[in-house]
Design an enzyme around this catalytic site. Structure first.
Site, PDB file in Angstrom:
ATOM      1  N   VAL A  21       0.808  -1.219   0.000  1.00 46.95           N
ATOM      2  CA  VAL A  21       0.000   0.000   0.000  1.00 46.95           C
ATOM      3  C   VAL A  21       0.840   1.267   0.000  1.00 46.95           C
ATOM      4  O   VAL A  21       0.319   2.359  -0.255  1.00 46.95           O
ATOM      5  CB  VAL A  21      -0.984   0.035   1.193  1.00 46.95           C
ATOM      6  CG1 VAL A  21      -1.977  -1.117   1.105  1.00 46.95           C
ATOM      7  CG2 VAL A  21      -0.250   0.035   2.533  1.00 46.95           C
ATOM      8  N   TYR A  60       3.432   4.764  16.131  1.00 44.61           N
ATOM      9  CA  TYR A  60       2.187   4.069  15.802  1.00 44.61           C
ATOM     10  C   TYR A  60       0.955   4.929  16.082  1.00 44.61           C
ATOM     11  O   TYR A  60       0.128   5.173  15.187  1.00 44.61           O
ATOM     12  CB  TYR A  60       2.101   2.750  16.575  1.00 44.61           C
ATOM     13  CG  TYR A  60       0.862   1.943  16.212  1.00 44.61           C
ATOM     14  CD1 TYR A  60       0.779   1.304  14.980  1.00 44.61           C
ATOM     15  CD2 TYR A  60      -0.209   1.828  17.092  1.00 44.61           C
ATOM     16  CE1 TYR A  60      -0.342   0.570  14.636  1.00 44.61           C
ATOM     17  CE2 TYR A  60      -1.335   1.099  16.752  1.00 44.61           C
ATOM     18  CZ  TYR A  60      -1.399   0.478  15.525  1.00 44.61           C
ATOM     19  OH  TYR A  60      -2.514  -0.237  15.183  1.00 44.61           O
ATOM     20  N   VAL A  77      -7.280  -6.518  20.148  1.00 39.37           N
ATOM     21  CA  VAL A  77      -7.966  -7.561  19.383  1.00 39.37           C
ATOM     22  C   VAL A  77      -7.023  -8.747  19.241  1.00 39.37           C
ATOM     23  O   VAL A  77      -5.829  -8.585  18.962  1.00 39.37           O
ATOM     24  CB  VAL A  77      -8.392  -7.038  17.993  1.00 39.37           C
ATOM     25  CG1 VAL A  77      -9.011  -8.153  17.162  1.00 39.37           C
ATOM     26  CG2 VAL A  77      -9.365  -5.879  18.145  1.00 39.37           C
TER      27      VAL A  77
END
Length: 291
Positions: free
Chosen positions: A75, A166, A199
């Site tokens: 990407v 991040y 997650v």
């Protein structure tokens, strides 16, 4: 499952595993022709086969045909992501893009951050989102609009000490969501985001395993459990589909309520790596050299 995306195409970046794969499952079950995009051919092929052979967990798709394609693309490479968007739009109008590709190579106290790792993380998360959105928006605008969903992070809104670039890069993603939603609404393009909390994916490593770091995460969550990729996929399906047709510019926290409290205490993981002083902002002072 409804067929609300039947006759349309969808692109999921980072679709070979984790949150991206779960999102691809949901969009495929909803009728979209899904293209998975990522950097590893073997992983993408395995994920596409898993979905197309209807091995998609508890999702009931009945007798519906599932079509999943894949293309290798980074990407951060504009030519590659432009080609991936064009490939995704070949079989049907591109109506949904879930941009899940991301990550980080930048960790540690600010006083010792590696500049190259900082730049690489900003390039992957912020620039990668921009490039995917740029080419997806151009494609969607030519064929009647669509929905773009960016996967951000709770680290964009709640400080995660020693996470380096991040959280900063994900905060840029959040602002890009707002900016693009404001600019692209006239073309019928909706842009929203999701901030996952902790997650259970391969990227979190041992953080989700029993221990003091997980205990601290859970203490910060009113709902008190680790999230699953399917929790994020359910929100992505909603934002990508017609049920959210009057929503744009939103970044939704899907995190068990973690955003209501504070970022996690990761000292137990980082102190052995960098030292207690560095974590508190005090760099180590080298002693005098021996004569």
């Amino acid at each position: 499952m409804s067929t609300s995306l039947a006759g349309t195409a969808a692109l999921v970046t980072g679709g070979g595993s984790g949150i991206g794969l779960a999102c691809a499952r949901r969009l495929a079950a909803d009728g979209a022709i899904v293209t998975l995009c990522g950097r590893t051919e073997e992983r993408l092929a395995r994920a596409a086969k898993e979905i197309s052979t209807k091995e998609i967990g508890a999702i009931d798709i009945g007798a519906r045909n599932i079509e999943v394609r894949h293309i290798v693309a980074d990407v951060t490479d504009e030519e590659q992501i432009a080609a991936a968007v064009a490939f995704a739009a070949e079989p049907a109008p591109l109506r949904a893009v879930v941009h899940s590709a991301g990550g980080s190579t930048s960790i540690g106290p600010i006083g010792g951050l590696d500049t190259d790792a900082w730049r690489a993380t900003l390039e992957l998360n912020a620039t990668g989102t921009m490039l995917t959105l740029k080419h997806a928006a151009n494609q969607m605008a030519r064929t009647g609009g669509g929905a773009f969903v960016a996967i951000s992070s709770i680290a964009s809104s709640n400080t995660h000490r020693w996470f380096g670039a991040y959280g900063v890069s994900k905060a840029a993603v959040d602002h890009l969501v707002a900016l693009a939603a404001d600019e692209l609404g006239g073309a019928g393009i909706r842009v929203n985001g999701i901030r996952p909390g902790l997650v259970r994916t391969e990227l979190v490593g041992g953080i989700a395993e029993p221990g003091p770091i997980l205990d601290d995460y859970l203490a910060c969550m009113p709902l008190g459990r680790v999230g699953e990729p399917e929790d994020i996929a359910a929100a992505a399906r909603f934002l990508a589909g017609p049920d959210s047709s009057w929503m744009t510019g939103q970044v939704i926290n899907v995190d068990g309520g973690h955003h209501l409290r504070r970022g996690p205490d990761l000292r137990a993981m980082f102190e052995p790596m960098f030292g207690a002083g560095a974590l508190d902002g005090v760099p180590e002072v080298p002693g005098p050299e021996a004569p």
